[in-house]
Design a protein around this motif. Structure first.
Motif, mmCIF file in Angstrom:
data_model
loop_
_atom_site.group_PDB
_atom_site.id
_atom_site.type_symbol
_atom_site.label_atom_id
_atom_site.label_comp_id
_atom_site.label_asym_id
_atom_site.label_seq_id
_atom_site.Cartn_x
_atom_site.Cartn_y
_atom_site.Cartn_z
ATOM 1 N N UNK A 18 0.877 -0.907 -0.556
ATOM 2 C CA UNK A 18 -0.437 -0.167 -0.077
ATOM 3 C C UNK A 18 1.164 0.948 0.061
ATOM 4 N N UNK A 19 0.530 2.210 -0.651
ATOM 5 C CA UNK A 19 0.667 3.535 -0.673
ATOM 6 C C UNK A 19 0.016 4.430 -0.991
ATOM 7 N N UNK A 20 -0.287 4.831 0.362
ATOM 8 C CA UNK A 20 -1.432 6.449 0.878
ATOM 9 C C UNK A 20 -2.737 5.329 0.024
ATOM 10 N N UNK A 21 -3.394 5.992 -0.777
ATOM 11 C CA UNK A 21 -4.890 5.223 -1.207
ATOM 12 C C UNK A 21 -4.773 3.685 -2.227
ATOM 13 N N UNK A 58 1.343 7.662 -13.089
ATOM 14 C CA UNK A 58 1.420 9.366 -12.811
ATOM 15 C C UNK A 58 2.699 9.802 -11.703
ATOM 16 N N UNK A 59 3.252 10.165 -11.911
ATOM 17 C CA UNK A 59 4.116 9.868 -10.982
ATOM 18 C C UNK A 59 4.721 11.063 -10.619
ATOM 19 N N UNK A 60 4.766 12.344 -9.365
ATOM 20 C CA UNK A 60 5.340 13.306 -9.301
ATOM 21 C C UNK A 60 6.216 13.553 -8.018
ATOM 22 N N UNK A 64 11.017 20.161 -3.486
ATOM 23 C CA UNK A 64 10.711 21.141 -2.546
ATOM 24 C C UNK A 64 9.841 21.368 -1.898
ATOM 25 N N UNK A 65 8.507 20.149 -2.700
ATOM 26 C CA UNK A 65 7.423 20.293 -1.610
ATOM 27 C C UNK A 65 7.534 19.064 -0.276
ATOM 28 N N UNK A 66 8.637 18.370 -1.263
ATOM 29 C CA UNK A 66 9.088 17.332 0.430
ATOM 30 C C UNK A 66 7.081 16.117 0.379
ATOM 31 N N UNK A 67 6.844 16.260 -1.042
ATOM 32 C CA UNK A 67 5.507 15.316 -1.520
ATOM 33 C C UNK A 67 5.805 14.602 -2.250
ATOM 34 N N UNK A 205 9.854 19.989 -8.763
ATOM 35 C CA UNK A 205 9.102 19.128 -8.985
ATOM 36 C C UNK A 205 9.299 18.135 -10.106
ATOM 37 N N UNK A 206 9.900 17.111 -10.277
ATOM 38 C CA UNK A 206 9.632 15.932 -11.244
ATOM 39 C C UNK A 206 8.345 15.244 -11.636
#
Length: 220
Positions: A18-21, A58-60, A64-67, A205-206
């Protein structure tokens, strides 16, 4: 002296992850008896995952936003990224993302994108570093994976409109397996000039779109 003791690898199948939802089922895993680099708080991580998970989404990776943002893949073109920051994306081998980048004014040419590599912004070879005029610190050699490397400092490297200035990295005496992005034509079938890694991406953000096969880099 380089530690060359044998490492035993174990392979299996994880029935649920599991990763998040999101829940991913029946995924191949491997583990070994070596110790991973510690987390920032000094604790040991439970494991690591990367491209072979990310290319299902679709991966971001928003440094900078630590997400870490995972979205379902869609054939609808992604929005919110200027076209000048949308680069072609290729997947070499089993998990090496590749795009086009520049070292100073040399390029754009093929590079690998390594979102790991803590404390480094790029990897290349001494031959390529000297060709493009990067400063190579021959006074402080080190061994990486059993190969001689030297610190380098680049006044400018770029992926499209994303630019890093005065970034540090490593230049190897020669290309070797395990150092993607340093002229590894033998490994991938084409030449690469560098590997862009963790420190370069910190302000950005990539987004990896493995449906449209594009990579987008934007200010985080």
């Amino acid at each position: 002296m380089v530690d060359t003791h044998p490492v035993t690898l174990y392979f299996g199948v994880l029935d649920s992850f599991r990763i998040g939802d999101f829940e991913i089922r029946d995924i191949p895993v491997q583990w070994n008896d070596t110790q991973r680099p510690p987390m920032p708080d000094g604790s040991q991580p439970a494991g690591a995952f990367g491209t072979t998970i990310f290319y299902h989404f679709l991966t971001t990776m928003d440094y900078a936003g630590r997400a870490l943002i995972l979205r379902r893949k869609s054939r609808t073109p992604q929005k919110g990224f200027p076209s000048r920051n949308r680069l072609p994306l290729w997947l070499a081998g089993d998990h090496f993302p590749c795009t086009v980048g520049s070292l100073r004014d040399y390029g754009p040419r093929m590079v690998t994108v390594d979102t790991g590599g803590i404390a480094s912004a790029l990897d290349t070879t001494v031959e390529i570093a000297e060709r493009v005029g990067l400063a190579v610190d021959y006074e402080h050699p080190s061994d990486r994976f059993g190969h001689r490397t030297y610190p380098v400092t680049a006044d400018r490297i770029s992926l499209g409109g994303a630019v890093g200035r005065n970034v540090r990295g490593h230049a190897a005496e020669k290309a070797f397996p395990g150092l993607p992005g340093a002229g590894q034509s033998a490994q991938f079938g084409f030449d690469l000039i560098a590997n862009f890694t963790h420190e370069f991406f910190k302000p950005f953000a990539v987004t990896f779109d493995y449906t449209a096969m594009t990579l987008s880099v934007a200010r985080g």
